[in-house]
Write a protein that holds these residues in place. Structure first.
Motif, short mmCIF file in Angstrom:
data_model
loop_
_atom_site.label_atom_id
_atom_site.label_comp_id
_atom_site.label_asym_id
_atom_site.label_seq_id
_atom_site.Cartn_x
_atom_site.Cartn_y
_atom_site.Cartn_z
N TYR A 61 57.45 23.53 22.47
CA TYR A 61 56.41 23.77 23.48
C TYR A 61 55.78 22.45 23.91
CZ TYR A 61 52.20 25.58 25.71
OH TYR A 61 51.19 25.85 26.61
N GLU A 62 55.42 21.62 22.94
CA GLU A 62 54.77 20.33 23.24
C GLU A 62 55.71 19.40 24.01
OE1 GLU A 62 53.49 19.12 19.35
OE2 GLU A 62 51.93 20.67 19.31
N GLN A 63 57.02 19.50 23.74
CA GLN A 63 58.00 18.64 24.42
C GLN A 63 58.50 19.24 25.73
OE1 GLN A 63 60.91 18.44 21.29
NE2 GLN A 63 59.55 17.32 19.94
N SER A 64 58.02 20.43 26.07
CA SER A 64 58.43 21.14 27.29
C SER A 64 59.93 21.43 27.32
CB SER A 64 58.02 20.37 28.55
OG SER A 64 56.62 20.27 28.61
N THR A 65 60.55 21.58 26.14
CA THR A 65 61.97 21.94 26.08
C THR A 65 62.14 23.43 25.77
OG1 THR A 65 62.13 21.34 23.74
CG2 THR A 65 62.69 19.63 25.37
N GLY A 66 61.03 24.12 25.59
CA GLY A 66 61.10 25.54 25.31
C GLY A 66 59.72 26.11 25.07
N ILE A 67 59.72 27.41 24.84
CA ILE A 67 58.49 28.12 24.48
C ILE A 67 58.93 29.37 23.74
CG2 ILE A 67 58.36 29.21 26.76
CD1 ILE A 67 55.29 29.30 26.38
N ARG A 68 58.35 29.58 22.57
CA ARG A 68 58.74 30.73 21.74
C ARG A 68 57.49 31.53 21.43
NH1 ARG A 68 64.23 31.53 20.14
NH2 ARG A 68 64.26 33.07 18.49
N TRP A 69 57.53 32.80 21.82
CA TRP A 69 56.42 33.71 21.56
C TRP A 69 56.68 34.52 20.30
CZ3 TRP A 69 58.15 32.90 26.57
CH2 TRP A 69 57.19 32.55 27.53
N GLY A 70 55.65 34.74 19.52
CA GLY A 70 55.72 35.74 18.47
C GLY A 70 55.55 37.11 19.13
N ILE A 71 56.37 38.05 18.72
CA ILE A 71 56.28 39.42 19.23
C ILE A 71 55.35 40.18 18.29
CG2 ILE A 71 57.53 41.55 19.74
CD1 ILE A 71 60.09 39.81 20.07
N ALA A 72 54.17 40.56 18.80
CA ALA A 72 53.18 41.26 17.98
C ALA A 72 53.00 42.68 18.50
CB ALA A 72 51.85 40.52 18.00
N LEU A 73 52.86 43.61 17.60
CA LEU A 73 52.55 44.98 17.98
C LEU A 73 51.09 45.04 18.42
CD1 LEU A 73 54.20 46.84 14.97
CD2 LEU A 73 55.05 46.76 17.33
N LYS A 74 50.84 45.69 19.56
CA LYS A 74 49.45 45.80 20.05
C LYS A 74 48.56 46.49 19.02
CE LYS A 74 49.44 45.91 25.05
NZ LYS A 74 49.34 46.73 26.24
#
Length: 183
Positions: A61-74
């Motif tokens: 994310y910091e290097q702007s080479t990707g972004i990974r989200w954690g999938i959380a249950l609402k």
């Protein structure tokens, strides 16, 4: 959590930044050989190994080479998987997409819900023109998942990756911005 990290919301899910506070939830699925066997990594055995995975999410994310989200249950806020972009080539308007989900939630449409939100974000917010998914031939559920999202199999990349002491063939799937049906 950092300000500015995008949060995505779907019917049942919140896609958010994964933090070290999520490490115990993440260890539950990253330690499962069935979950990680097609990811080209060994299963995590310790919280330290999970924290290294979280640090990788933060670095891309910091290097702007990707972004990974954690999938959380609402309903609970519990992280049950992750989904996001890696190997982003902004100059070429393309990125690879990856995901994994706790086995407990397989077959419930959760991966599909998360993937749809991430693909939409990539086209609308990252100005991507092309999103690629590299999938091992034996991983039929993942192939079906991306095909349901409109990805097209382009071909087989022979001995494309070297992981865990072996060369892996990978199918190249892609979806381009023009493939998305206007609703």
């Amino acid at each position: 959590m950092r300000n500015g990290f995008p949060k995505l919301e779907t019917k049942r899910l919140i896609l958010r930044e994964a933090t070290k506070e999520d490490a115990h939830d993440m260890l539950a699925y990253l330690s499962d050989i069935e979950v990680v066997k097609h990811m080209g990594i060994d299963s995590c055995q310790t919280i330290k190994e999970v924290n290294e995975e979280i640090e990788w999410y933060q670095a891309i994310y910091e290097q702007s080479t990707g972004i990974r989200w954690g999938i959380a249950l609402k309903e609970s806020g519990k992280i049950i998987g992750s989904c996001g972009f890696l190997n982003r080539e902004a100059k070429h308007y393309r990125s690879e997409i990856g995901y994994e989900l706790s086995k407990e939630y397989w077959g419930k449409g959760i991966a599909s819900e998360a993937l749809a939100a991430v693909v939409k974000y990539g086209f609308e917010n990252l100005q991507l023109e092309r999103i690629e998914a590299l999938i091992e031939p034996p991983n039929l559920p993942s192939q079906k998942l991306v095909e349901r999202q409109g990805f097209i199999r382009e071909g087989l990349l022979r001995h494309y990756e070297y992981t865990r002491g072996k060369f892996d063939d990978l199918y190249m799937y892609s979806i381009i911005k023009g493939d998305i049906k206007k609703v």
